[in-house]
Design an enzyme around this catalytic site. Structure first.
Site, PDB file in Angstrom:
ATOM      1  N   ALA A  23      54.030 -35.541  15.376  1.00 53.15           N
ATOM      2  CA  ALA A  23      54.496 -36.661  14.859  1.00 53.15           C
ATOM      3  C   ALA A  23      55.759 -36.271  14.481  1.00 53.15           C
ATOM      4  O   ALA A  23      56.275 -36.218  13.279  1.00 53.15           O
ATOM      5  CB  ALA A  23      53.575 -37.114  13.659  1.00 53.15           C
ATOM      6  N   LEU A  24      56.624 -35.817  15.392  1.00 53.86           N
ATOM      7  CA  LEU A  24      57.914 -35.271  15.294  1.00 53.86           C
ATOM      8  C   LEU A  24      58.958 -36.029  14.525  1.00 53.86           C
ATOM      9  O   LEU A  24      59.069 -37.086  14.919  1.00 53.86           O
ATOM     10  CB  LEU A  24      58.254 -34.489  16.325  1.00 53.86           C
ATOM     11  CG  LEU A  24      57.604 -33.464  16.934  1.00 53.86           C
ATOM     12  CD1 LEU A  24      57.942 -32.799  18.470  1.00 53.86           C
ATOM     13  CD2 LEU A  24      57.022 -32.262  16.120  1.00 53.86           C
ATOM     14  N   HIS A  28      61.648 -31.282  12.279  1.00 53.82           N
ATOM     15  CA  HIS A  28      61.043 -30.322  13.170  1.00 53.82           C
ATOM     16  C   HIS A  28      62.045 -30.100  14.272  1.00 53.82           C
ATOM     17  O   HIS A  28      62.188 -28.741  14.682  1.00 53.82           O
ATOM     18  CB  HIS A  28      60.014 -31.244  14.082  1.00 53.82           C
ATOM     19  CG  HIS A  28      58.672 -31.399  13.297  1.00 53.82           C
ATOM     20  ND1 HIS A  28      58.376 -32.698  12.973  1.00 53.82           N
ATOM     21  CD2 HIS A  28      57.785 -30.685  12.704  1.00 53.82           C
ATOM     22  CE1 HIS A  28      57.250 -32.741  12.169  1.00 53.82           C
ATOM     23  NE2 HIS A  28      56.954 -31.441  11.940  1.00 53.82           N
ATOM     24  N   SER A 178      59.067 -36.044   6.465  1.00 51.94           N
ATOM     25  CA  SER A 178      57.480 -35.672   6.792  1.00 51.94           C
ATOM     26  C   SER A 178      56.751 -36.474   7.632  1.00 51.94           C
ATOM     27  O   SER A 178      57.071 -37.726   7.750  1.00 51.94           O
ATOM     28  CB  SER A 178      56.639 -35.555   5.199  1.00 51.94           C
ATOM     29  OG  SER A 178      55.173 -35.603   5.548  1.00 51.94           O
TER      30      SER A 178
END
Ligand code: AMP
Length: 273
Positions: A23-24, A28, A178
């Site tokens: 769930a980038l 990331h 997030s």
């Protein structure tokens, strides 16, 4: 993959590793970008690790956006995506995994509110490092305590890996990026930057002496805006021991964990250097 990466390392290429649960988002991708700058081959892993979830609902609801992740990693010119199955990471099952001596890191803050979480993090990172064998490991300071746990893991296991920690990437309104933000309703998302605002309050209101009032006001601001607070703490930035009286010199980090509706969010900010 280990054989191929070993061959690359044997040719003098430095391998950079970015472990993720998918769930980038830009946080990331920042790690991938940093690895591309500092190493020759970047490996990103996506693995939602069952052993680090103390809450089964959190595990079930953890967002999975694999096609989008692959697209983002391709655009970011990530070299290798490692996408293991649970049986690749835990070939002998999950009931007899190693236990790591993490000391007080395990009983404070996230350790206290998520029992077993950091053991799970160490189990998965230990295994991933054995498979990928990177020269450099890239992690986000968004998970401040996790960075300290991994530093400890590298010492305990004697891995010859350099840990590189990267600054927290935020939304324009301050909310730390997030994967769990995807689970916020529009209303919850609108209120979520309050966590960042309270961190700023703690930074701006910091004066030597007792920190109790400052922390109390921060907690109160979150609670009166509907958050269920696990903790608001100010800690020694080097060992995460809580600091209640500040001498005006010690490097401090403020850390918050709070539920916004059903979603538990964490964030932190170094407030003195
Ligand atoms: P996760 O997929 O949540 O396990 O995170 C994978 C890595 O990305 C960890 O090292 C996190 O600390 C890092 N990370 C997550 N969110 C952010 C962010 N907003 N900024 C920087 N790094 C992040």
């Amino acid at each position: 993959m280990t054989a191929w990466l070993e061959k690359q390392a044997g040719r003098g290429r430095i391998i950079g590793f970015v472990p993720t649960m998918g769930a980038l988002h830009r946080g990331h991708l920042e790690l991938v970008g940093r690895s591309r700058l500092e190493t020759d081959i970047t490996v990103c892993s996506i693995f939602v690790n069952p052993t680090q979830f103390n809450d089964p609902v959190d595990y079930e609801k953890y967002p999975v956006t694999l096609d989008r992740d692959i697209h983002l990693l391709t655009n970011a010119q990530n070299d290798v995506l490692y996408l293991p199955a649970v049986s690749d990471i835990y070939p002998d099952g999950m009931s007899n995994l190693p236990v790591y001596e993490l000391g007080q890191l395990e009983s404070t803050l996230e350790g206290k509110y998520r029992p077993g979480h950091f053991q799970g993090v160490c189990q998965v990172v230990d295994r991933l490092l054995q498979v990928v064998r990177p020269g450099k490991l890239f992690m986000g300071r968004k998970d401040y305590q996790q960075c300290m746990v991994i530093k400890k893991l590298l010492q305990l296991r004697g891995f010859p890996v350099e840990l590189v920690t990267c600054e927290t990437v935020r939304e324009p309104d301050g909310l730390a990026m997030s994967s769990r933000n995807m689970r916020l309703s529009p209303h919850e998302r609108a209120g979520a930057p309050m966590i960042y605002q309270v961190l700023c309050d703690l930074r701006d209101g910091l004066t030597p002496g007792s920190l109790g009032d400052l922390i109390g006001k921060g907690k109160e601001r979150l609670q009166s805006n509907g958050f269920k607070v696990d903790y608001v703490e100010i800690c020694d930035a080097d060992d995460l021991q809580p600091v209640t009286d500040w001498d005006g010199r010690l490097a401090l980090v403020a850390l918050i964990a709070a539920f916004n509706g059903p979603v538990r969010l964490i964030d932190n900010m170094q407030i003195s250097f």
